[in-house]
Scaffold this motif. Structure first.
Motif, short mmCIF file in Angstrom:
data_model
loop_
_atom_site.label_atom_id
_atom_site.label_comp_id
_atom_site.label_asym_id
_atom_site.label_seq_id
_atom_site.Cartn_x
_atom_site.Cartn_y
_atom_site.Cartn_z
N LEU A 145 33.32 42.77 48.64
CA LEU A 145 32.57 41.83 47.81
C LEU A 145 33.09 41.84 46.39
CD1 LEU A 145 28.96 42.80 48.97
CD2 LEU A 145 30.30 40.84 49.73
N SER A 146 32.56 40.97 45.58
CA SER A 146 32.86 40.95 44.15
C SER A 146 31.92 41.90 43.43
CB SER A 146 32.67 39.53 43.61
OG SER A 146 32.51 39.55 42.21
N ALA A 147 32.46 42.74 42.57
CA ALA A 147 31.63 43.66 41.80
C ALA A 147 30.71 42.89 40.86
CB ALA A 147 32.52 44.63 41.02
N VAL A 148 31.15 41.75 40.37
CA VAL A 148 30.32 40.94 39.49
C VAL A 148 29.11 40.41 40.26
CG1 VAL A 148 30.25 38.84 38.07
CG2 VAL A 148 32.23 40.36 37.95
N GLU A 149 29.31 40.01 41.50
CA GLU A 149 28.18 39.55 42.32
C GLU A 149 27.17 40.68 42.52
OE1 GLU A 149 30.57 36.22 44.99
OE2 GLU A 149 29.97 38.11 45.92
N LEU A 150 27.67 41.88 42.79
CA LEU A 150 26.76 43.01 42.94
C LEU A 150 26.02 43.30 41.63
CD1 LEU A 150 28.73 45.61 45.10
CD2 LEU A 150 26.90 44.08 45.81
N LEU A 151 26.74 43.21 40.53
CA LEU A 151 26.12 43.43 39.22
C LEU A 151 25.02 42.40 38.98
CD1 LEU A 151 26.23 44.79 36.33
CD2 LEU A 151 27.79 42.93 35.73
N ASP A 152 25.34 41.14 39.23
CA ASP A 152 24.38 40.07 38.97
C ASP A 152 23.19 40.11 39.93
OD1 ASP A 152 25.96 39.23 36.89
OD2 ASP A 152 26.91 37.60 38.02
N ALA A 153 23.40 40.67 41.12
CA ALA A 153 22.32 40.75 42.11
C ALA A 153 21.48 42.02 41.96
CB ALA A 153 22.91 40.70 43.52
N GLY A 154 21.84 42.87 41.02
CA GLY A 154 21.15 44.15 40.85
C GLY A 154 19.67 43.99 40.55
N GLU A 155 18.90 44.88 41.11
CA GLU A 155 17.45 44.84 40.90
C GLU A 155 17.09 45.34 39.49
OE1 GLU A 155 15.51 46.96 44.02
OE2 GLU A 155 16.62 45.88 45.56
N LEU A 177 32.28 46.38 31.52
CA LEU A 177 33.28 47.08 32.32
C LEU A 177 33.49 46.41 33.67
CD1 LEU A 177 32.32 50.79 31.59
CD2 LEU A 177 34.31 49.55 30.73
N VAL A 178 32.41 46.09 34.36
CA VAL A 178 32.53 45.48 35.69
C VAL A 178 33.25 44.14 35.59
CG1 VAL A 178 31.22 44.45 37.59
CG2 VAL A 178 30.57 46.69 36.70
N ARG A 179 32.83 43.31 34.65
CA ARG A 179 33.47 41.99 34.50
C ARG A 179 34.93 42.13 34.08
NH1 ARG A 179 28.14 41.12 33.51
NH2 ARG A 179 27.25 39.27 34.46
N GLY A 180 35.20 43.06 33.18
CA GLY A 180 36.57 43.25 32.72
C GLY A 180 37.49 43.75 33.81
N VAL A 181 37.04 44.75 34.56
CA VAL A 181 37.87 45.28 35.65
C VAL A 181 38.10 44.20 36.70
CG1 VAL A 181 37.91 46.93 37.57
CG2 VAL A 181 37.28 47.70 35.28
N GLU A 182 37.09 43.44 37.00
CA GLU A 182 37.23 42.36 38.00
C GLU A 182 38.23 41.31 37.51
OE1 GLU A 182 35.64 40.60 41.68
OE2 GLU A 182 35.14 42.51 40.79
N GLU A 183 38.12 40.92 36.25
CA GLU A 183 38.99 39.90 35.69
C GLU A 183 40.45 40.36 35.61
OE1 GLU A 183 39.74 38.02 31.29
OE2 GLU A 183 37.65 38.23 31.94
N LYS A 184 40.66 41.61 35.28
CA LYS A 184 42.01 42.14 35.05
C LYS A 184 42.53 42.97 36.22
CE LYS A 184 42.22 40.81 30.69
NZ LYS A 184 43.21 39.85 30.20
N ARG A 185 41.89 42.91 37.36
CA ARG A 185 42.19 43.81 38.48
C ARG A 185 43.66 43.79 38.90
NH1 ARG A 185 38.80 44.86 43.98
NH2 ARG A 185 40.41 46.08 45.00
N ASP A 186 44.25 42.63 39.04
CA ASP A 186 45.65 42.56 39.46
C ASP A 186 46.57 43.24 38.45
OD1 ASP A 186 44.93 41.21 41.78
OD2 ASP A 186 45.38 39.23 40.96
N GLU A 187 46.32 42.99 37.18
CA GLU A 187 47.12 43.61 36.12
C GLU A 187 46.91 45.13 36.10
OE1 GLU A 187 47.39 43.40 31.23
OE2 GLU A 187 46.37 41.80 32.33
N LEU A 188 45.66 45.56 36.25
CA LEU A 188 45.37 47.00 36.27
C LEU A 188 46.01 47.67 37.48
CD1 LEU A 188 41.58 46.81 35.32
CD2 LEU A 188 43.45 47.58 33.84
N ASP A 189 45.90 47.04 38.65
CA ASP A 189 46.48 47.62 39.86
C ASP A 189 48.00 47.76 39.74
OD1 ASP A 189 43.97 47.86 40.95
OD2 ASP A 189 44.26 46.32 42.50
N ALA A 190 48.64 46.76 39.17
CA ALA A 190 50.10 46.83 39.01
C ALA A 190 50.48 47.97 38.06
CB ALA A 190 50.63 45.49 38.48
N LEU A 191 49.73 48.10 36.98
CA LEU A 191 50.01 49.16 36.01
C LEU A 191 49.77 50.54 36.61
CD1 LEU A 191 50.78 49.77 33.07
CD2 LEU A 191 48.35 49.68 32.54
#
Length: 126
Positions: A23-33, A43-57
């Motif tokens: 799933l998307s971490a942002v979806e889980l964040l937004d669905a949080g109780e 952090l969640v939004r940033g990691v999700e947005e930059k995930r490909d760049e972070l994974d490559a690095l």
């Protein structure tokens, strides 16, 4: 534990759960109780947005290790800390690395702190 440390732990929980569930971490964040700390959301939004760049690095700096071979906790802690090192100006690199080491000491293997420290030190030198 500081508010930012708690926010990092919560962000890790969400990123880890999202990956495990496909799933998307942002979806889980937004669905949080419970309302999340503002920094958790950043952090969640940033990691999700930059995930490909972070994974490559991370892959470039994890000599001899592919992302798939890493323990899931280590992989996601690396994403989180690399995001802080690269994109969060008010967090010193040493703090991001120290916080990452605390997380893997508590949640991962005995070998994880040395591995995570080495990868993040390489990321910070870039």
């Amino acid at each position: 534990m500081s508010a930012r440390s708690k926010a990092r732990k919560r962000a890790l929980d969400l990123i880890f759960a999202a990956e495990a569930q496909g799933l998307s971490a942002v979806e889980l964040l937004d669905a949080g109780e419970a309302p999340a700390n503002e920094y958790t959301g950043e952090l969640v939004r940033g990691v999700e947005e930059k995930r490909d760049e972070l994974d490559a690095l991370i892959a470039d700096n994890a000599q001899g290790w592919s992302l798939d071979r890493m323990p899931a906790v280590d992989r996601n802690v690396l994403r989180l800390a690399a995001y802080e090192i690269l994109f969060v100006d008010d967090v010193p690199d040493a703090v991001a690395i120290s916080e990452a080491l605390n997380l893997v000491r508590d949640l991962s293997t005995d070998e994880s702190p040395a591995f995570v420290n080495g990868v993040l030190a390489s990321v910070a030198r870039r």
